[in-house]
Design a protein around this motif. Structure first.
Motif: not given
Lengths: 261, 334
Positions: B143, B145-149, B248, B283-284, B286, B290
Protein backbone atom coordinates in the motif's frame (compact mmCIF):
# COMPACT_ATOMS: atom_id res chain seq x y z
CA UNK A 1 28.05 18.60 17.27
CA UNK A 2 26.79 18.27 13.73
CA UNK A 3 23.34 16.92 12.97
CA UNK A 4 22.10 15.89 9.54
CA UNK A 5 18.33 15.87 9.32
CA UNK A 6 16.78 14.18 6.31
CA UNK A 7 13.62 15.66 4.86
CA UNK A 8 11.29 14.49 2.10
CA UNK A 9 8.80 16.41 0.03
CA UNK A 10 5.46 14.58 -0.09
CA UNK A 11 1.93 15.35 -1.29
CA UNK A 12 -0.01 17.12 1.47
CA UNK A 13 -2.77 14.50 1.36
CA UNK A 14 -2.92 10.73 1.15
CA UNK A 15 -6.30 11.06 -0.55
CA UNK A 16 -4.92 10.64 -4.07
CA UNK A 17 -6.38 9.00 -7.16
CA UNK A 18 -4.99 7.43 -10.31
CA UNK A 19 -5.46 9.31 -13.58
CA UNK A 20 -7.23 6.77 -15.79
CA UNK A 21 -5.58 8.26 -18.91
CA UNK A 22 -1.94 8.09 -17.82
CA UNK A 23 -2.12 5.36 -15.17
CA UNK A 24 -0.05 7.63 -12.92
CA UNK A 25 -1.01 9.32 -9.69
CA UNK A 26 -3.11 12.38 -10.40
CA UNK A 27 -1.10 15.41 -9.19
CA UNK A 28 -3.66 18.05 -10.20
CA UNK A 29 -4.53 20.24 -7.27
CA UNK A 30 -2.30 18.22 -4.94
CA UNK A 31 0.05 20.49 -3.01
CA UNK A 32 3.45 19.42 -1.72
CA UNK A 33 4.63 19.70 1.84
CA UNK A 34 7.30 18.55 4.27
CA UNK A 35 6.73 14.94 5.32
CA UNK A 36 5.01 15.44 8.72
CA UNK A 37 7.27 12.99 10.60
CA UNK A 38 10.33 14.83 9.25
CA UNK A 39 9.04 17.93 11.05
CA UNK A 40 9.40 15.97 14.29
CA UNK A 41 12.99 15.13 13.26
CA UNK A 42 13.73 18.81 12.56
CA UNK A 43 12.21 19.81 15.91
CA UNK A 44 14.29 17.16 17.70
CA UNK A 45 17.44 18.56 16.05
CA UNK A 46 16.51 22.13 17.03
CA UNK A 47 15.95 21.12 20.65
CA UNK A 48 19.42 19.55 20.78
CA UNK A 49 20.85 22.71 19.24
CA UNK A 50 19.15 24.83 21.89
CA UNK A 51 20.29 22.71 24.82
CA UNK A 52 23.84 21.73 23.88
CA UNK A 53 24.64 23.61 20.68
CA UNK A 54 24.79 22.02 17.23
CA UNK A 55 25.02 22.77 13.55
CA UNK A 56 22.04 21.38 11.68
CA UNK A 57 22.24 20.46 7.99
CA UNK A 58 18.95 19.64 6.31
CA UNK A 59 19.27 17.17 3.42
CA UNK A 60 16.74 16.17 0.79
CA UNK A 61 16.70 14.32 -2.51
CA UNK A 62 14.23 15.38 -5.15
CA UNK A 63 13.48 17.64 -8.09
CA UNK A 64 14.50 21.35 -7.91
CA UNK A 65 11.14 22.31 -6.36
CA UNK A 66 11.99 20.13 -3.34
CA UNK A 67 14.15 23.08 -2.23
CA UNK A 68 10.87 24.37 -0.76
CA UNK A 69 10.95 21.76 2.03
CA UNK A 70 14.58 22.61 2.78
CA UNK A 71 13.65 26.29 2.91
CA UNK A 72 11.03 25.38 5.47
CA UNK A 73 13.66 23.52 7.51
CA UNK A 74 15.89 26.61 7.38
CA UNK A 75 12.99 28.85 8.40
CA UNK A 76 12.40 26.60 11.42
CA UNK A 77 16.04 27.09 12.43
CA UNK A 78 18.29 24.65 10.56
CA UNK A 79 21.63 26.19 9.54
CA UNK A 80 22.26 25.03 6.01
CA UNK A 81 20.73 22.74 3.42
CA UNK A 82 21.67 20.30 0.70
CA UNK A 83 19.38 19.32 -2.16
CA UNK A 84 20.43 16.23 -4.09
CA UNK A 85 18.94 16.77 -7.49
CA UNK A 86 19.82 15.05 -10.74
CA UNK A 87 17.88 13.20 -13.41
CA UNK A 88 20.14 10.25 -12.58
CA UNK A 89 18.50 10.13 -9.12
CA UNK A 90 14.98 9.75 -10.57
CA UNK A 91 12.96 6.57 -10.14
CA UNK A 92 14.98 5.44 -7.13
CA UNK A 93 13.81 2.67 -4.83
CA UNK A 94 14.82 2.69 -1.18
CA UNK A 95 18.21 1.07 -1.87
CA UNK A 96 19.21 3.68 -4.47
CA UNK A 97 17.80 6.50 -2.31
CA UNK A 98 19.69 5.21 0.72
CA UNK A 99 22.90 4.99 -1.28
CA UNK A 100 22.55 8.56 -2.57
CA UNK A 101 21.76 10.01 0.86
CA UNK A 102 24.64 8.05 2.42
CA UNK A 103 27.06 9.42 -0.20
CA UNK A 104 25.86 12.95 0.59
CA UNK A 105 26.32 12.34 4.32
CA UNK A 106 29.88 11.18 3.72
CA UNK A 107 30.56 14.21 1.55
CA UNK A 108 29.12 16.62 4.14
CA UNK A 109 31.17 14.70 6.70
CA UNK A 110 31.86 14.97 10.46
CA UNK A 111 28.28 14.13 11.41
CA UNK A 112 27.43 13.01 14.94
CA UNK A 113 23.75 12.33 14.48
CA UNK A 114 21.53 11.45 11.51
CA UNK A 115 17.87 12.22 12.16
CA UNK A 116 14.90 10.92 10.19
CA UNK A 117 11.13 10.86 10.63
CA UNK A 118 9.78 7.35 11.27
CA UNK A 119 8.54 7.06 7.67
CA UNK A 120 7.23 9.19 4.80
CA UNK A 121 3.48 9.47 4.36
CA UNK A 122 3.53 8.63 0.64
CA UNK A 123 5.21 5.22 0.39
CA UNK A 124 5.45 4.52 4.16
CA UNK A 125 8.39 2.13 3.80
CA UNK A 126 10.40 3.32 6.85
CA UNK A 127 13.38 1.76 5.06
CA UNK A 128 15.52 4.65 3.92
CA UNK A 129 16.82 5.52 7.40
CA UNK A 130 18.13 2.04 8.31
CA UNK A 131 19.60 1.68 4.81
CA UNK A 132 21.54 4.95 5.15
CA UNK A 133 22.74 3.83 8.59
CA UNK A 134 23.87 0.49 7.18
CA UNK A 135 25.76 2.11 4.30
CA UNK A 136 27.48 4.46 6.76
CA UNK A 137 28.18 1.64 9.21
CA UNK A 138 26.54 3.40 12.15
CA UNK A 139 24.12 1.98 14.74
CA UNK A 140 20.49 3.06 14.83
CA UNK A 141 17.46 3.65 16.97
CA UNK A 142 14.14 3.49 15.14
CA UNK A 143 10.72 4.50 16.50
CA UNK A 144 12.20 6.91 19.06
CA UNK A 145 9.62 8.58 21.32
CA UNK A 146 12.37 10.52 23.09
CA UNK A 147 15.95 11.58 22.45
CA UNK A 148 18.61 13.01 24.72
CA UNK A 149 22.32 13.46 23.97
CA UNK A 150 24.79 12.92 26.81
CA UNK A 151 28.54 12.22 26.79
CA UNK A 152 28.67 11.01 23.21
CA UNK A 153 25.63 8.74 23.45
CA UNK A 154 22.03 9.17 22.33
CA UNK A 155 19.47 7.99 24.90
CA UNK A 156 16.07 7.05 23.52
CA UNK A 157 12.79 5.46 24.48
CA UNK A 158 11.49 3.32 21.62
CA UNK A 159 7.89 2.40 20.94
CA UNK A 160 8.04 -1.33 20.18
CA UNK A 161 4.27 -1.78 19.89
CA UNK A 162 3.52 -3.86 22.99
CA UNK A 163 6.34 -2.41 25.11
CA UNK A 164 8.74 0.49 25.43
CA UNK A 165 12.45 -0.07 25.17
CA UNK A 166 15.04 2.29 26.68
CA UNK A 167 18.32 2.21 24.82
CA UNK A 168 21.53 4.14 24.42
CA UNK A 169 23.49 4.23 21.21
CA UNK A 170 26.99 5.54 20.67
CA UNK A 171 27.40 8.51 18.33
CA UNK A 172 27.67 8.79 15.41
CA UNK A 173 24.30 7.12 15.06
CA UNK A 174 21.01 7.28 13.20
CA UNK A 175 17.79 8.00 15.10
CA UNK A 176 14.35 7.94 13.48
CA UNK A 177 11.63 9.62 15.50
CA UNK A 178 7.89 9.16 15.94
CA UNK A 179 5.22 11.86 16.10
CA UNK A 180 5.13 11.43 19.89
CA UNK A 181 8.60 12.87 20.46
CA UNK A 182 7.61 16.57 20.27
CA UNK A 183 5.34 19.17 18.69
CA UNK A 184 7.13 20.80 15.77
CA UNK A 185 7.38 24.59 15.98
CA UNK A 186 6.17 26.99 13.34
CA UNK A 187 8.77 29.15 11.61
CA UNK A 188 9.04 32.63 13.11
CA UNK A 189 8.97 35.79 10.97
CA UNK A 190 12.67 36.17 11.74
CA UNK A 191 13.31 32.59 10.66
CA UNK A 192 11.48 33.13 7.40
CA UNK A 193 13.40 36.34 6.69
CA UNK A 194 16.82 34.90 7.57
CA UNK A 195 16.49 31.62 5.71
CA UNK A 196 17.54 33.12 2.38
CA UNK A 197 20.90 34.17 3.81
CA UNK A 198 21.74 30.66 4.96
CA UNK A 199 23.83 28.39 2.71
CA UNK A 200 21.82 26.47 0.10
CA UNK A 201 23.69 23.74 -1.79
CA UNK A 202 22.36 21.80 -4.75
CA UNK A 203 24.40 18.73 -5.58
CA UNK A 204 24.09 16.62 -8.70
CA UNK A 205 25.52 13.10 -9.02
CA UNK A 206 29.00 14.46 -9.77
CA UNK A 207 29.02 16.87 -6.84
CA UNK A 208 27.76 14.16 -4.45
CA UNK A 209 30.35 11.75 -5.92
CA UNK A 210 27.72 9.13 -6.67
CA UNK A 211 28.22 6.11 -8.90
CA UNK A 212 25.21 6.56 -11.19
CA UNK A 213 24.87 2.82 -11.74
CA UNK A 214 23.78 2.79 -8.10
CA UNK A 215 21.38 5.76 -8.18
CA UNK A 216 17.88 6.28 -9.55
CA UNK A 217 16.09 3.63 -11.59
CA UNK A 218 19.42 2.15 -12.75
CA UNK A 219 20.44 1.40 -9.17
CA UNK A 220 17.04 0.09 -8.05
CA UNK A 221 16.52 -3.67 -7.73
CA UNK A 222 12.79 -3.11 -7.09
CA UNK A 223 10.51 -2.49 -10.04
CA UNK A 224 7.04 -1.02 -9.66
CA UNK A 225 5.07 -3.06 -12.18
CA UNK A 226 1.68 -1.49 -11.72
CA UNK A 227 -0.18 0.95 -9.51
CA UNK A 228 -3.91 0.70 -8.98
CA UNK A 229 -6.68 1.74 -6.65
CA UNK A 230 -7.88 -0.92 -4.24
CA UNK A 231 -10.88 -2.84 -5.51
CA UNK A 232 -14.17 -1.34 -4.38
CA UNK A 233 -16.32 -3.38 -2.05
CA UNK A 234 -19.67 -4.52 -3.35
CA UNK A 235 -21.24 -6.49 -0.55
CA UNK A 236 -25.02 -6.88 -0.86
CA UNK A 237 -26.31 -4.70 1.92
CA UNK A 238 -29.65 -5.29 3.62
CA UNK A 239 -30.90 -1.93 4.86
CA UNK A 240 -33.10 -1.41 7.90
CA UNK A 241 -35.94 0.99 7.14
CA UNK A 242 -38.67 2.84 8.94
CA UNK A 243 -38.75 4.75 12.20
CA UNK A 244 -35.95 4.47 14.72
CA UNK A 245 -37.87 1.97 16.88
CA UNK A 246 -38.60 -0.28 13.90
CA UNK A 247 -34.98 -0.14 12.80
CA UNK A 248 -33.86 -1.02 16.30
CA UNK A 249 -36.18 -4.04 16.41
CA UNK A 250 -34.89 -5.50 13.14
CA UNK A 251 -31.32 -4.64 14.14
CA UNK A 252 -31.74 -6.62 17.35
CA UNK A 253 -33.38 -9.45 15.39
CA UNK A 254 -30.13 -9.77 13.47
CA UNK A 255 -28.11 -9.71 16.70
CA UNK A 256 -30.32 -12.52 17.97
CA UNK A 257 -29.85 -14.50 14.77
CA UNK A 258 -26.11 -14.02 15.27
CA UNK A 259 -26.48 -15.44 18.81
CA UNK A 260 -25.28 -12.25 20.45
CA UNK A 261 -28.19 -11.94 22.84
CA UNK B 1 24.79 -12.72 -9.72
CA UNK B 2 23.53 -15.99 -11.11
CA UNK B 3 19.89 -16.09 -10.11
CA UNK B 4 19.70 -19.85 -10.63
CA UNK B 5 22.04 -20.34 -7.65
CA UNK B 6 19.42 -18.85 -5.32
CA UNK B 7 16.74 -21.30 -4.19
CA UNK B 8 14.17 -21.68 -1.48
CA UNK B 9 11.83 -19.53 0.56
CA UNK B 10 13.11 -18.23 3.89
CA UNK B 11 11.14 -16.70 6.69
CA UNK B 12 12.65 -14.89 9.68
CA UNK B 13 11.44 -16.67 12.83
CA UNK B 14 11.17 -13.65 15.11
CA UNK B 15 11.26 -14.64 18.80
CA UNK B 16 11.74 -12.90 22.10
CA UNK B 17 13.12 -14.65 25.19
CA UNK B 18 12.54 -17.98 23.48
CA UNK B 19 8.88 -17.22 22.74
CA UNK B 20 8.03 -17.28 19.06
CA UNK B 21 6.16 -14.23 17.76
CA UNK B 22 2.84 -15.07 16.02
CA UNK B 23 4.00 -13.48 12.76
CA UNK B 24 6.40 -16.25 11.55
CA UNK B 25 3.42 -18.61 11.50
CA UNK B 26 1.59 -16.25 9.15
CA UNK B 27 4.68 -16.07 6.94
CA UNK B 28 4.96 -19.87 6.85
CA UNK B 29 1.33 -20.20 5.75
CA UNK B 30 1.98 -17.84 2.84
CA UNK B 31 5.27 -19.60 2.04
CA UNK B 32 3.35 -22.86 1.52
CA UNK B 33 1.09 -21.08 -0.96
CA UNK B 34 4.04 -19.49 -2.79
CA UNK B 35 5.90 -22.77 -2.94
CA UNK B 36 2.97 -24.40 -4.76
CA UNK B 37 2.70 -21.47 -7.19
CA UNK B 38 6.45 -21.54 -7.89
CA UNK B 39 6.39 -25.19 -8.92
CA UNK B 40 6.89 -26.94 -5.61
CA UNK B 41 10.68 -27.27 -5.59
CA UNK B 42 11.56 -24.44 -3.19
CA UNK B 43 12.32 -25.65 0.33
CA UNK B 44 10.60 -23.61 3.06
CA UNK B 45 13.17 -22.62 5.66
CA UNK B 46 12.69 -20.79 8.94
CA UNK B 47 15.73 -18.88 10.18
CA UNK B 48 15.92 -18.93 13.95
CA UNK B 49 18.42 -16.78 15.84
CA UNK B 50 18.78 -16.55 19.61
CA UNK B 51 20.01 -18.37 22.66
CA UNK B 52 18.47 -21.73 23.71
CA UNK B 53 15.83 -21.43 21.02
CA UNK B 54 16.25 -24.72 19.12
CA UNK B 55 13.13 -26.12 20.80
CA UNK B 56 11.03 -23.68 18.78
CA UNK B 57 11.88 -25.72 15.67
CA UNK B 58 9.11 -28.20 16.50
CA UNK B 59 6.50 -25.47 16.30
CA UNK B 60 7.96 -24.20 13.04
CA UNK B 61 7.80 -27.69 11.50
CA UNK B 62 4.20 -28.11 12.65
CA UNK B 63 3.34 -24.79 10.99
CA UNK B 64 4.86 -25.53 7.60
CA UNK B 65 8.65 -25.19 7.81
CA UNK B 66 10.55 -28.01 6.11
CA UNK B 67 13.91 -26.86 7.35
CA UNK B 68 15.05 -24.70 10.25
CA UNK B 69 18.41 -22.99 10.32
CA UNK B 70 19.30 -22.55 13.98
CA UNK B 71 21.97 -20.12 15.04
CA UNK B 72 22.49 -20.00 18.81
CA UNK B 73 24.90 -17.69 20.54
CA UNK B 74 25.05 -15.68 23.76
CA UNK B 75 25.35 -12.50 21.70
CA UNK B 76 22.02 -13.33 20.03
CA UNK B 77 20.12 -13.75 23.31
CA UNK B 78 18.66 -10.27 22.99
CA UNK B 79 17.81 -8.79 19.61
CA UNK B 80 20.25 -6.10 18.46
CA UNK B 81 19.93 -4.85 14.91
CA UNK B 82 23.57 -4.98 13.81
CA UNK B 83 24.34 -8.34 15.43
CA UNK B 84 21.29 -9.94 13.83
CA UNK B 85 21.81 -8.21 10.47
CA UNK B 86 25.43 -9.41 10.26
CA UNK B 87 24.40 -12.97 11.03
CA UNK B 88 21.56 -12.98 8.50
CA UNK B 89 23.77 -11.53 5.77
CA UNK B 90 26.30 -14.32 6.33
CA UNK B 91 23.59 -16.98 6.27
CA UNK B 92 22.15 -15.68 2.99
CA UNK B 93 25.60 -15.48 1.43
CA UNK B 94 26.23 -19.08 2.43
CA UNK B 95 22.88 -20.69 1.61
CA UNK B 96 21.61 -18.34 -1.14
CA UNK B 97 17.84 -18.12 -0.67
CA UNK B 98 15.59 -16.88 -3.46
CA UNK B 99 12.90 -15.28 -1.27
CA UNK B 100 13.32 -13.93 2.26
CA UNK B 101 10.23 -12.82 4.20
CA UNK B 102 10.09 -10.82 7.44
CA UNK B 103 7.10 -9.63 9.42
CA UNK B 104 6.51 -5.89 9.17
CA UNK B 105 6.93 -5.72 12.96
CA UNK B 106 9.00 -3.04 14.74
CA UNK B 107 11.96 -5.47 14.54
CA UNK B 108 11.34 -6.72 11.00
CA UNK B 109 10.97 -3.20 9.66
CA UNK B 110 14.34 -2.04 11.00
CA UNK B 111 16.27 -5.30 10.54
CA UNK B 112 15.31 -6.25 6.98
CA UNK B 113 16.50 -2.92 5.44
CA UNK B 114 19.98 -3.36 6.96
CA UNK B 115 20.23 -6.89 5.57
CA UNK B 116 18.93 -5.72 2.20
CA UNK B 117 21.42 -2.83 1.98
CA UNK B 118 24.34 -5.16 2.63
CA UNK B 119 23.09 -7.67 0.07
CA UNK B 120 22.30 -4.95 -2.48
CA UNK B 121 18.90 -6.37 -3.28
CA UNK B 122 15.29 -5.15 -3.20
CA UNK B 123 13.00 -5.07 -0.18
CA UNK B 124 9.27 -4.47 -0.47
CA UNK B 125 7.76 -2.78 2.58
CA UNK B 126 4.69 -3.91 4.48
CA UNK B 127 3.18 -6.12 1.77
CA UNK B 128 -0.50 -7.01 2.08
CA UNK B 129 -0.34 -9.77 -0.53
CA UNK B 130 2.28 -11.99 -2.14
CA UNK B 131 1.70 -13.82 -5.39
CA UNK B 132 3.32 -15.30 -8.48
CA UNK B 133 2.27 -13.77 -11.78
CA UNK B 134 1.74 -15.52 -15.11
CA UNK B 135 5.46 -15.25 -16.01
CA UNK B 136 6.40 -16.98 -12.77
CA UNK B 137 7.61 -13.74 -11.21
CA UNK B 138 7.22 -13.26 -7.46
CA UNK B 139 5.11 -10.11 -6.99
CA UNK B 140 4.31 -8.20 -3.82
CA UNK B 141 1.32 -5.92 -3.29
CA UNK B 142 2.12 -2.95 -1.11
CA UNK B 143 0.00 0.00 0.00
CA UNK B 144 0.99 3.61 -0.67
CA UNK B 145 -0.68 6.81 0.47
CA UNK B 146 -2.25 5.09 3.44
CA UNK B 147 -3.69 2.33 1.27
CA UNK B 148 -5.42 4.64 -1.24
CA UNK B 149 -3.03 3.36 -3.91
CA UNK B 150 -1.67 -0.16 -4.21
CA UNK B 151 1.49 -1.17 -6.09
CA UNK B 152 2.69 -4.44 -7.53
CA UNK B 153 6.43 -4.66 -6.88
CA UNK B 154 8.86 -7.20 -8.29
CA UNK B 155 12.58 -7.71 -7.77
CA UNK B 156 13.47 -9.24 -11.12
CA UNK B 157 17.26 -9.31 -11.18
CA UNK B 158 18.52 -9.47 -7.59
CA UNK B 159 18.34 -12.19 -4.96
CA UNK B 160 17.06 -12.81 -2.44
CA UNK B 161 13.76 -11.12 -3.17
CA UNK B 162 13.07 -9.58 0.23
CA UNK B 163 9.82 -8.41 1.71
CA UNK B 164 8.29 -7.35 5.01
CA UNK B 165 4.70 -8.54 5.37
CA UNK B 166 1.88 -6.75 7.19
CA UNK B 167 0.93 -8.70 10.33
CA UNK B 168 -2.41 -10.52 10.48
CA UNK B 169 -2.98 -10.53 6.74
CA UNK B 170 -2.36 -14.26 6.42
CA UNK B 171 -3.81 -16.94 8.71
CA UNK B 172 -1.45 -19.58 10.12
CA UNK B 173 -2.24 -23.15 9.05
CA UNK B 174 -3.72 -25.67 11.46
CA UNK B 175 -0.68 -27.23 13.15
CA UNK B 176 0.38 -30.59 11.71
CA UNK B 177 1.03 -32.82 14.73
CA UNK B 178 4.37 -34.60 14.64
CA UNK B 179 5.56 -32.89 11.46
CA UNK B 180 9.28 -33.42 10.97
CA UNK B 181 11.93 -31.43 9.19
CA UNK B 182 15.63 -30.86 8.93
CA UNK B 183 17.46 -28.83 11.54
CA UNK B 184 20.62 -27.16 10.31
CA UNK B 185 22.78 -25.96 13.16
CA UNK B 186 24.97 -23.11 12.01
CA UNK B 187 28.23 -22.05 13.58
CA UNK B 188 29.24 -18.68 12.21
CA UNK B 189 31.17 -15.90 13.78
CA UNK B 190 28.91 -13.49 15.66
CA UNK B 191 30.04 -9.91 16.12
CA UNK B 192 28.77 -8.38 19.36
CA UNK B 193 27.73 -4.72 19.40
CA UNK B 194 28.69 -2.67 22.44
CA UNK B 195 27.67 0.60 20.79
CA UNK B 196 23.98 -0.26 21.19
CA UNK B 197 22.91 -0.91 24.76
CA UNK B 198 19.44 -1.90 25.94
CA UNK B 199 18.80 -0.21 29.28
CA UNK B 200 15.41 -1.75 29.96
CA UNK B 201 12.02 -2.77 28.64
CA UNK B 202 8.72 -1.60 30.05
CA UNK B 203 5.45 -3.33 29.23
CA UNK B 204 2.84 -0.90 28.00
CA UNK B 205 -0.18 -0.50 30.21
CA UNK B 206 -3.22 -0.43 28.00
CA UNK B 207 -6.47 1.15 29.10
CA UNK B 208 -8.33 -1.64 27.34
CA UNK B 209 -7.64 -5.05 25.85
CA UNK B 210 -6.10 -5.00 22.37
CA UNK B 211 -8.90 -5.12 19.80
CA UNK B 212 -7.11 -7.71 17.62
CA UNK B 213 -8.49 -10.71 19.48
CA UNK B 214 -12.07 -9.55 20.05
CA UNK B 215 -14.83 -11.77 18.73
CA UNK B 216 -17.47 -9.05 18.74
CA UNK B 217 -16.64 -5.40 18.11
CA UNK B 218 -18.55 -2.14 18.37
CA UNK B 219 -16.42 0.40 16.53
CA UNK B 220 -16.84 4.16 16.68
CA UNK B 221 -15.59 6.79 14.28
CA UNK B 222 -15.37 10.48 13.57
CA UNK B 223 -18.99 11.04 14.57
CA UNK B 224 -18.35 10.04 18.19
CA UNK B 225 -17.60 13.38 19.79
CA UNK B 226 -17.51 12.96 23.55
CA UNK B 227 -17.35 10.52 26.47
CA UNK B 228 -21.15 10.43 26.74
CA UNK B 229 -21.50 9.29 23.13
CA UNK B 230 -18.67 6.82 23.58
CA UNK B 231 -20.56 5.55 26.63
CA UNK B 232 -23.45 4.44 24.36
CA UNK B 233 -21.00 2.29 22.42
CA UNK B 234 -19.63 0.82 25.64
CA UNK B 235 -23.12 -0.07 26.83
CA UNK B 236 -24.01 -1.73 23.53
CA UNK B 237 -20.72 -3.64 23.51
CA UNK B 238 -21.31 -4.90 27.05
CA UNK B 239 -24.82 -6.09 26.18
CA UNK B 240 -23.61 -8.20 23.26
CA UNK B 241 -20.37 -9.42 24.83
CA UNK B 242 -18.19 -7.24 22.68
CA UNK B 243 -15.35 -4.79 22.89
CA UNK B 244 -15.18 -1.18 21.74
CA UNK B 245 -12.82 -0.34 18.89
CA UNK B 246 -12.34 2.74 16.78
CA UNK B 247 -11.15 4.19 13.52
CA UNK B 248 -8.22 6.59 13.44
CA UNK B 249 -10.16 9.87 13.92
CA UNK B 250 -11.68 8.66 17.21
CA UNK B 251 -8.29 7.40 18.43
CA UNK B 252 -6.83 10.82 17.65
CA UNK B 253 -9.28 12.47 20.06
CA UNK B 254 -7.43 10.60 22.81
CA UNK B 255 -10.62 9.02 24.19
CA UNK B 256 -9.36 5.60 23.10
CA UNK B 257 -5.83 4.26 22.81
CA UNK B 258 -3.94 2.83 19.87
CA UNK B 259 -4.72 -0.68 21.14
CA UNK B 260 -8.34 -0.03 20.13
CA UNK B 261 -7.59 1.22 16.62
CA UNK B 262 -8.73 -0.80 13.62
CA UNK B 263 -7.22 -0.30 10.16
CA UNK B 264 -3.96 -0.17 8.31
CA UNK B 265 -2.14 1.77 11.03
CA UNK B 266 -3.91 -0.17 13.77
CA UNK B 267 -5.10 -3.76 14.01
CA UNK B 268 -6.38 -5.98 11.24
CA UNK B 269 -9.37 -7.85 12.68
CA UNK B 270 -11.81 -10.52 11.54
CA UNK B 271 -14.36 -10.95 14.34
CA UNK B 272 -17.67 -12.83 14.12
CA UNK B 273 -19.53 -9.52 14.27
CA UNK B 274 -18.66 -5.86 13.96
CA UNK B 275 -21.01 -2.90 14.34
CA UNK B 276 -19.56 0.25 12.76
CA UNK B 277 -20.98 3.38 14.34
CA UNK B 278 -20.47 6.75 12.63
CA UNK B 279 -17.55 5.45 10.58
CA UNK B 280 -17.52 6.61 6.97
CA UNK B 281 -15.18 3.84 5.82
CA UNK B 282 -11.79 5.05 4.60
CA UNK B 283 -9.72 2.64 2.53
CA UNK B 284 -7.36 2.22 5.49
CA UNK B 285 -10.17 1.37 7.87
CA UNK B 286 -11.91 -1.05 5.49
CA UNK B 287 -8.66 -2.97 4.94
CA UNK B 288 -8.54 -3.54 8.69
CA UNK B 289 -12.00 -5.09 9.09
CA UNK B 290 -13.47 -6.17 5.74
CA UNK B 291 -12.89 -9.86 6.53
CA UNK B 292 -15.27 -9.75 9.52
CA UNK B 293 -17.96 -12.44 9.28
CA UNK B 294 -20.92 -10.12 9.82
CA UNK B 295 -20.62 -6.37 9.26
CA UNK B 296 -23.39 -4.03 10.45
CA UNK B 297 -23.07 -0.29 9.98
CA UNK B 298 -24.89 2.79 11.18
CA UNK B 299 -24.24 6.10 9.42
CA UNK B 300 -26.25 9.20 8.71
CA UNK B 301 -24.83 9.46 5.20
CA UNK B 302 -26.45 6.95 2.84
CA UNK B 303 -23.49 7.37 0.49
CA UNK B 304 -20.84 6.53 3.09
CA UNK B 305 -18.42 3.95 1.62
CA UNK B 306 -18.77 1.80 4.75
CA UNK B 307 -22.11 0.48 3.44
CA UNK B 308 -20.44 -1.05 0.38
CA UNK B 309 -18.63 -3.47 2.71
CA UNK B 310 -21.58 -4.04 5.06
CA UNK B 311 -24.03 -6.94 5.23
CA UNK B 312 -26.51 -4.80 7.13
CA UNK B 313 -26.93 -1.06 7.06
CA UNK B 314 -28.94 1.55 8.90
CA UNK B 315 -29.01 5.08 7.53
CA UNK B 316 -29.70 6.89 10.77
CA UNK B 317 -28.35 9.16 13.48
CA UNK B 318 -26.65 6.70 15.84
CA UNK B 319 -27.34 9.01 18.77
CA UNK B 320 -30.99 8.03 18.36
CA UNK B 321 -30.63 4.49 16.98
CA UNK B 322 -28.06 3.10 19.42
CA UNK B 323 -30.10 4.02 22.54
CA UNK B 324 -33.15 2.44 20.84
CA UNK B 325 -31.16 -0.73 20.17
CA UNK B 326 -29.93 -0.78 23.77
CA UNK B 327 -33.48 -0.42 25.03
CA UNK B 328 -34.74 -3.16 22.71
CA UNK B 329 -32.01 -5.57 23.88
CA UNK B 330 -32.76 -4.79 27.53
CA UNK B 331 -36.48 -5.39 26.93
CA UNK B 332 -35.82 -8.74 25.31
CA UNK B 333 -33.42 -9.78 28.03
CA UNK B 334 -35.89 -8.79 30.75
Amino acid sequence: MKILVFVKQVPDTVDVKIDPKTGNICRDGVQSTVNPYDMNAIEAALQIKESTGATICAVSMGPPQAMAVLDHALAMGCDECYLLSDRAFGGADTLATGYTLARAAEKIGDYDLLLFGKCATDAETAQTAPIVAEFLGVPQVTLADSLEIKDGWAYCRRDMGTFYQDVKVKLPAMVSVTENINSPRFPTAKGILSRKKKPHYTWDAVAAECDTTRTGAAGSPSVNKRIFEPPKHNTDTTYFNGEIEEMAKVFVDVLEAEHRI
Amino acid sequence: MNKADYKGIWIFAEQENGVLSPTPLELLAKAIDLKAKLGGTDVITAVLLGKDVAGISETLFAQGAEQVIVLENDALAVYKHRVYANALVKLVEKHKSSIFLFAASPIGRELAPRVMARLGTGLTADAIDLDVDEDGTFVQTTPNFGGNILSHIAIPEKRPQMCTVHPKVFEPIEPIEGAKGTVIREEIEIIADDDFVILGNEEKVFKSKPIGKANVVVAGGFGVKNEEELGMLNTLAELIGGQVGCSRPLRETGMLGHECQIGQSGATINPELIINVAISGSVQYMAGMDKSKCIMSINRDANAPIFSASHFGAVADYRKLVPAIIEEIQNRKA
